[in-house]
Scaffold this motif. Structure first.
Motif, mmCIF file in Angstrom:
data_model
loop_
_atom_site.group_PDB
_atom_site.id
_atom_site.type_symbol
_atom_site.label_atom_id
_atom_site.label_comp_id
_atom_site.label_asym_id
_atom_site.label_seq_id
_atom_site.Cartn_x
_atom_site.Cartn_y
_atom_site.Cartn_z
ATOM 1 N N ASN A 276 2.863 1.843 -9.800
ATOM 2 C CA ASN A 276 1.894 2.706 -9.134
ATOM 3 C C ASN A 276 1.399 3.798 -10.097
ATOM 4 O O ASN A 276 1.998 4.033 -11.164
ATOM 5 C CB ASN A 276 2.469 3.289 -7.843
ATOM 6 N N GLU B 202 0.816 -1.205 0.000
ATOM 7 C CA GLU B 202 0.000 0.000 0.000
ATOM 8 C C GLU B 202 0.861 1.271 0.000
ATOM 9 O O GLU B 202 0.540 2.260 -0.663
ATOM 10 C CB GLU B 202 -0.920 -0.011 1.221
ATOM 11 N N HIS C 235 0.905 4.363 -3.021
ATOM 12 C CA HIS C 235 0.570 5.772 -2.812
ATOM 13 C C HIS C 235 1.815 6.655 -2.610
ATOM 14 O O HIS C 235 1.707 7.776 -2.122
ATOM 15 C CB HIS C 235 -0.353 5.912 -1.592
#
Length: 517
Positions: free
Chosen positions: A25, A3, A7
């Motif tokens: 990403n 995660e 981000h």
């Protein structure tokens, strides 16, 4: 991809051992102008855009990727990207950042530094040239110095200097420097054909002429563009070599850079042109001072708008020039004799745009003496600009009749034409050559001795021996008077008369219309 990496504020791409992209990403996709899904499952060397140097592709194509940092330009996304290659267990992770703004700032700083360094080099070069041409003793020496110093540096590739040939009013090459013989040949060919070269335009307009891109300027002759292109010459600047309104020549400076002359550089070269013109004018004046013979010309100019002609119409009788002195700032200070009507005359003169200042020096019963400083275009200032000495002038309300001296080898025709071009109704009434008989020191001293009275010689000698003329003074006028046993006013009276005789002898003012310059 966990995660946090998903981000992360930078682009992150994971590459498996077999070279396939396993995840990317959103930031990485945006940097590469694509979608994350379009990257997954593809070979990294195929999915990632190729940089200008290809360093990152080479690193990813290796059997064993090595940790390293790469900063390259990527044409397809028009960006500079910095990529850190990191090996993590059985995969390779790429961390990507956009450094375009930083690279742009760095390039701007580097460009400004190069420009500053160039300007410093140009200023140093021009300063050296200025020192050398001020010491020059001949016009040819000025041209050769300017040409050689500018044309043999790394700043400019080719330089030439042209003078106007008075037989046909065309420019002729008098000096050149730099390895560009084909360019010089093209210039000389075009000069004989009266083509509008930038140097010719600079002479005609008395202002610098800039050519930013020589091969693309269709106003230039094709032969010159081809020759310049073959030598890599991209830009040129033509600078007139002037003193006041007089153009003595032009210097053409050629460089290999497009738009190669900044505003500051043009200003510096314009200063060089002005000082070179000033040096030539000073040489002309020096030639006149020491010439064995002089050329005397008599001109008649009919122009009611001239300040002294216009002013002379307000008084009864002519206005005559008693003397003229040229200042260093191109202003000529004139001393005029007139009979009566000085108030009206001064009122007209001081309102004229060509006049810098006017002052009543002496108001006599029969004649008055005025001081008039001419700063604008007049026949006197024009002749002075050509190195002439104006020895006399008379104004009668309609015309100005001037007498001027020039060195025998000077461009007499050009000087007369310079007046005629500015004041259309100009007539050359006479031209003559006359010798100058040099006076020996003994003859000068004997002539001066005869002009002084016994009392004047005695007072002058005591004042000299007692350091009256030193600064600070060794003696006062009262102490000189005490030594001679006479009164102080008597000493001052004899000193003034003796000094006048000395000055008259030095400046040869037996003819009061003959000024010193």
């Amino acid at each position: 991809m966990d995660e946090q990496l998903t981000h992360a504020p930078m682009g992150v791409i994971e590459v498996a051992v077999d070279g396939e992209i396993t995840s990317a990403n959103p930031v990485a996709a945006d940097l590469l102008d694509t979608d994350p899904e379009a990257l997954w499952g593809r070979k990294a060397t195929e999915a990632l855009p190729r940089s200008a140097a290809g360093t990152l592709h080479e690193a990813l194509a290796a059997d064993s990727p090595v940790e390293q940092s790469v900063e390259e330009y990527y044409p397809t996304v028009d960006s500079w990207l910095a990529t850190d290659v990191t090996v993590v267990e059985d995969s390779t992770v790429l961390y990507i950042r956009d450094v375009t703004a930083r690279r742009s700032d760095r390039q701007t700083i580097d460009r400004l530094r190069r420009r500053l360094s160039r300007l410093e080099s140009i200023d140093a070069l021009v300063t050296t040239v200025l020192r050398q041409i001020i010491d020059a003793s001949a016009r040819e020496e000025v041209w050769e110095t300017v040409c050689r110093r500018l044309g043999t540096t790394d700043l400019y590739e080719f330089v030439w200097i042209g003078e106007r040939d008075l037989t046909d009013d065309r420019l002729r090459v008098v000096a050149s420097a730099g390895d560009a013989p084909d360019v010089l040949d093209a210039i000389e060919t075009e000069l004989s054909a009266s083509t509008a070269l930038p140097e010719q335009r600079a002479v005609e307009t008395n202002s610098a002429c800039l050519v930013e891109t020589i091969p693309e300027d269709e106003d230039l002759p094709r032969a010159l563009r081809v020759a310049a292109f073959s030598r890599g010459l991209q830009s040129a600047l033509a600078v007139p070599l002037t003193s006041e309104d007089t153009v003595y020549g032009v210097v053409g400076v050629y460089a290999t850079r497009k738009e190669g002359f900044s505003t500051q550089e043009r200003a510096t070269l314009n200063t060089l042109g002005a000082v070179a013109g000033f040096a030539v004018n000073a040489i002309k004046q020096s030639d006149l001072l020491f010439a064995d013979t002089v050329t005397e010309v008599r001109l008649e100019v009919r122009d009611g708008d001239l300040p002294l002609v216009e002013a002379s119409a307000t008084v009864d009788g002519p206005v005559s020039l008693a003397g003229a002195v040229a200042r260093d700032d191109d202003v000529v200070v004139c001393y005029l004799r007139t009979a009566g009507g000085t108030d009206q005359l001064m009122g007209v003169v001081q309102d004229h745009s060509a006049v810098d200042d006017v002052r009543l020096v002496e108001a006599g019963d029969e004649t008055s003496l005025l001081e008039v400083s001419l700063a604008g275009p007049t026949p006197i200032t024009t002749l002075v600009g050509w190195g002439a000495t104006v020895t006399g002038a008379t104004y009668d309300g309609e015309t100005a009749e001037l007498v001027a001296e020039l060195p025998p080898e000077s461009d007499v025709r050009a000087a007369v034409e310079a007046v005629d071009e500015r004041f259309e109704d100009t007539t050359l009434r006479a031209r003559s050559e006359r010798p100058r008989e040099p006076e020996t020191m003994e003859t000068f001293q004997r002539r001066l001795e005869e002009s002084l009275t016994e009392k004047q010689r005695r007072v002058l000698r005591v004042a000299h021996l007692s350091d009256y003329f030193e600064s600070p003074r060794g003696s006062t006028s009262e102490e000189v008077a005490e030594a001679l046993d006479i009164s102080g006013p008597t000493v001052l009276y004899h000193l003034r008369n003796a000094q006048r005789e000395l000055l008259d002898a030095f400046f040869d003012t037996e003819n009061t219309s003959k000024p010193d310059r």
